[in-house]
Design an enzyme around this catalytic site. Structure first.
Site, PDB file in Angstrom:
ATOM      1  N   SER A 119       0.773  -1.157   0.091  1.00 46.52           N
ATOM      2  CA  SER A 119      -0.016  -0.122   0.208  1.00 46.52           C
ATOM      3  C   SER A 119       0.869   0.618  -0.021  1.00 46.52           C
ATOM      4  O   SER A 119       1.805   1.276   0.235  1.00 46.52           O
ATOM      5  CB  SER A 119      -0.744   0.088   0.899  1.00 46.52           C
ATOM      6  N   ASP A 120       0.170   2.610  -0.329  1.00 46.56           N
ATOM      7  CA  ASP A 120       0.931   3.219  -0.914  1.00 46.56           C
ATOM      8  C   ASP A 120       0.840   3.926   1.127  1.00 46.56           C
ATOM      9  O   ASP A 120       0.134   3.328   1.284  1.00 46.56           O
ATOM     10  CB  ASP A 120       0.795   4.861  -1.634  1.00 46.56           C
ATOM     11  N   TRP A 121       1.325   4.669   1.599  1.00 46.23           N
ATOM     12  CA  TRP A 121       1.555   5.411   2.612  1.00 46.23           C
ATOM     13  C   TRP A 121       0.023   6.023   3.090  1.00 46.23           C
ATOM     14  O   TRP A 121       0.225   6.717   2.952  1.00 46.23           O
ATOM     15  CB  TRP A 121       2.484   6.029   3.756  1.00 46.23           C
TER      16      TRP A 121
ATOM     17  N   GLY B 225      -3.071   4.669   1.825  1.00 47.43           N
ATOM     18  CA  GLY B 225      -3.811   4.188   0.755  1.00 47.43           C
ATOM     19  C   GLY B 225      -5.254   3.623   1.588  1.00 47.43           C
ATOM     20  O   GLY B 225      -5.296   3.092   0.740  1.00 47.43           O
TER      21      GLY B 225
END
Length: 551
Positions: free
Chosen positions: A268-270, A272
């Site tokens: 995941s993006d931070w 997200g």
């Protein structure tokens, strides 16, 4: 007799070691598991893990790391930004740097500059060099490269991506990934997918038809996976078909894992991740940075309450989530660990070496594009020009500090003014005027530039002084455009220094004198991180696009 006893003792120890490592009869004979192919090691480790241990390796334990399995000797996974250099070490549970004195890196050119080389050999050199720096710093996942397509020049993170051409970006991304991963470091291709604007990036639901999706926005990702063999892919912040891309069934399960046969991890993006059920079922494998905007704020010590932590474990215990899906996630993370942290064949790496500095300079040179050179005005003839006027804040401002995931710490950053003065030393006088005031901050996550960019002069006086300097220049008045940093944004910056004659303000000057100054018919090096756009109206005799982000 003593020798026989010693040999028997050694034989006994070897047998014990083989059992401890899971060795035994089978297709590989009595070969210990740790000497067998990765897939056998993955299955062996998976069979030994508890439910709780499987869940524990799926989510962060700190800002940039996830847990291993200490009981089985399986190490943690450590990630690092970013696309242009290895981010300084940060505190365990904070964004601020840890204050190390040995983590200054090489700041490589922006990826838009790399793409502008049109040279896969430069991409391979870039990947090799940044991969060696990540390996030296003991990082397992490099959070890059970025290959989102430039849908609009207004996207603040265009400088992090490989251009607006899907074919070009798909050719440039493959050697980058291959060379990074030769260092035992996973390249994490981002942001999958359709992350083409920063405004409302956490909630916008992108609408695009299937043809545009597959012909424009996905080719670079597909090449990264099927040709480059990427070991990790990062989900995007935005939504597509009503689901956030970090747990989007169509993008992750159907396209990435089924159609493209991706065997790595989806990260995941931070910040997200937004839903436990979707994260559990729709393809997310590793969750990072939840309850954060990916830049500055977030809940502290909340890792056990991440969506793929205690809430997911609770669903599994109640029979509300599939254990087969859990095993697939854990299997992917274990495969990543065996490819990286437990890879005994990876090289040692190196950091900020002369070879890396030379590589960065070579890539930067090839990435410069001469868009216009009427009358052969470039390069500047130092045999004729005796006074060179350099105008603009960006000529003196450090560019490595700030800009979210592109923020770096370097030992020394050469500014454009320093470079111009060095090149003209003994041949021409170089005079400098600021011309405007942009972003004067010089502190990001504890990394400080140390520059004092305060200014007492008015806007009118700055412009008047710049115009006076331009009039003193004999044949080489100021000329260049550039966008100052926006503080505390991923969009606002990236590493680098660029060599120009002038850098222009973000907003167009309001006076006739300023307009003439910044739209002069003289050489205009374009200091941009995205496609050329800015104060060019056709009166310039020379335009050099330089998306360099360099030390």
């Amino acid at each position: 007799m003593k020798n026989k006893i010693l040999l028997k003792s050694l034989a006994g120890l070897c047998a014990l070691a083989a059992v401890a490592c899971g060795g035994g009869p089978g297709p590989q004979g009595s070969v210990a598991v740790y000497l067998q192919p990765i897939e056998k090691r993955v299955e062996d480790a998976l069979s030994r893990m508890t439910l709780e241990e499987k869940v524990a390796i799926l989510h962060a334990q700190s800002k940039f790391s996830s847990a291993g399995v200490p009981r089985l000797g399986i190490p943690e996974v450590w990630c690092t930004d970013g696309p242009h250099g290895i981010r300084p070490e940060v505190l365990w549970d904070e964004w601020d740097q840890a204050g190390w004195t040995n983590d200054s890196c090489t700041a490589f050119p922006a990826l838009t500059c790399l793409a502008a080389t049109w040279n896969p050999e430069m991409s391979a050199l870039y990947g090799k060099s940044i991969g060696e720096e990540a390996r030296y710093r003991e990082k397992d996942i490099l959070l890059g490269p970025g290959v989102n397509i430039y849908r609009t020049p207004l996207n603040g993170r265009n400088f992090e991506y490989m251009g607006e051409d899907p074919y070009l970006s798909s050719r440039m991304v493959v050697p980058y990934i291959e060379e990074v991963q030769k260092n035992g470091v996973a390249a994490c291709v981002k942001h999958f997918a359709l992350n083409n604007q920063e405004t409302h990036r956490h909630g916008i639901d992108v609408e695009v038809d299937d043809r545009a999706l597959n012909e424009i926005y996905l080719p670079a990702f597909k090449a990264a996976v099927q040709e480059g063999g990427a070991w990790a892919v990062m989900g995007a912040y935005n939504k597509y078909k009503g689901e956030h891309c970090c747990h989007n069934r169509y993008l992750l399960n159907d396209i990435l894992k089924r159609d493209w046969a991706f065997d790595g991890v989806v990260v995941s993006d931070w910040g997200g991740t937004h839903d436990t059920k979707q994260a559990a079922e729709n393809g997310l494998d590793m969750e990072f940075g939840s309850w954060t905007d990916g830049l500055s704020w977030g809940a502290s010590n909340a890792y056990d309450n991440y969506y793929l932590a205690a809430p997911y474990l609770d669903m599994l215990r109640k029979g509300e989530a599939s254990t087969a899906t859990l095993d697939d996630k854990a299997r992917r993370v274990l495969r990543l660990i065996f490819r990286t942290a437990m890879n005994t064949r990876k090289p040692f790496g190196s950091l900020n070496s002369p070879e890396h500095l030379a590589a960065a300079r070579r890539i930067a040179g090839e990435g410069m594009v001469l868009l216009k050179n009427e009358g052969g005005v470039l390069p500047i003839d130092l045999g004729r020009a005796k006074t060179i006027a350099v105008v603009g804040e960006n000529a003196i401002k450090m560019m490595t500090v700030g800009g979210g995931s592109s923020s770096l710490k370097v030992r020394h950053e050469y500014t454009p003014l320093e470079g111009i003065r060095a090149a003209a030393a003994g041949k021409a006088e170089v005079i400098y005027e600021r011309g405007y005031v942009g972003d004067v901050t010089g502190d990001y996550n504890g990394v400080k530039t140390g520059q004092d960019l305060s200014e007492s002069r008015s806007e009118a006086q700055l412009i008047a002084d710049a115009a006076a300097a331009a009039r003193k220049a004999d044949g080489v008045p100021p000329g260049a455009s550039g966008k100052p940093h926006a503080p505390k944004t991923d969009a606002g910056g990236g590493p680098g220094t660029q060599k120009h004659i002038r850098t222009a303000p973000r907003k167009a000057p309001r006076t006739r004198e300023a307009n003439d100054l910044f739209h002069t018919s003289t050489p205009t090096p374009n200091r941009r991180r995205s496609p050329a756009h800015g104060p060019h109206d056709g009166r310039q005799t020379g335009v050099l696009k330089n998306s360099v982000e360099r030390r």
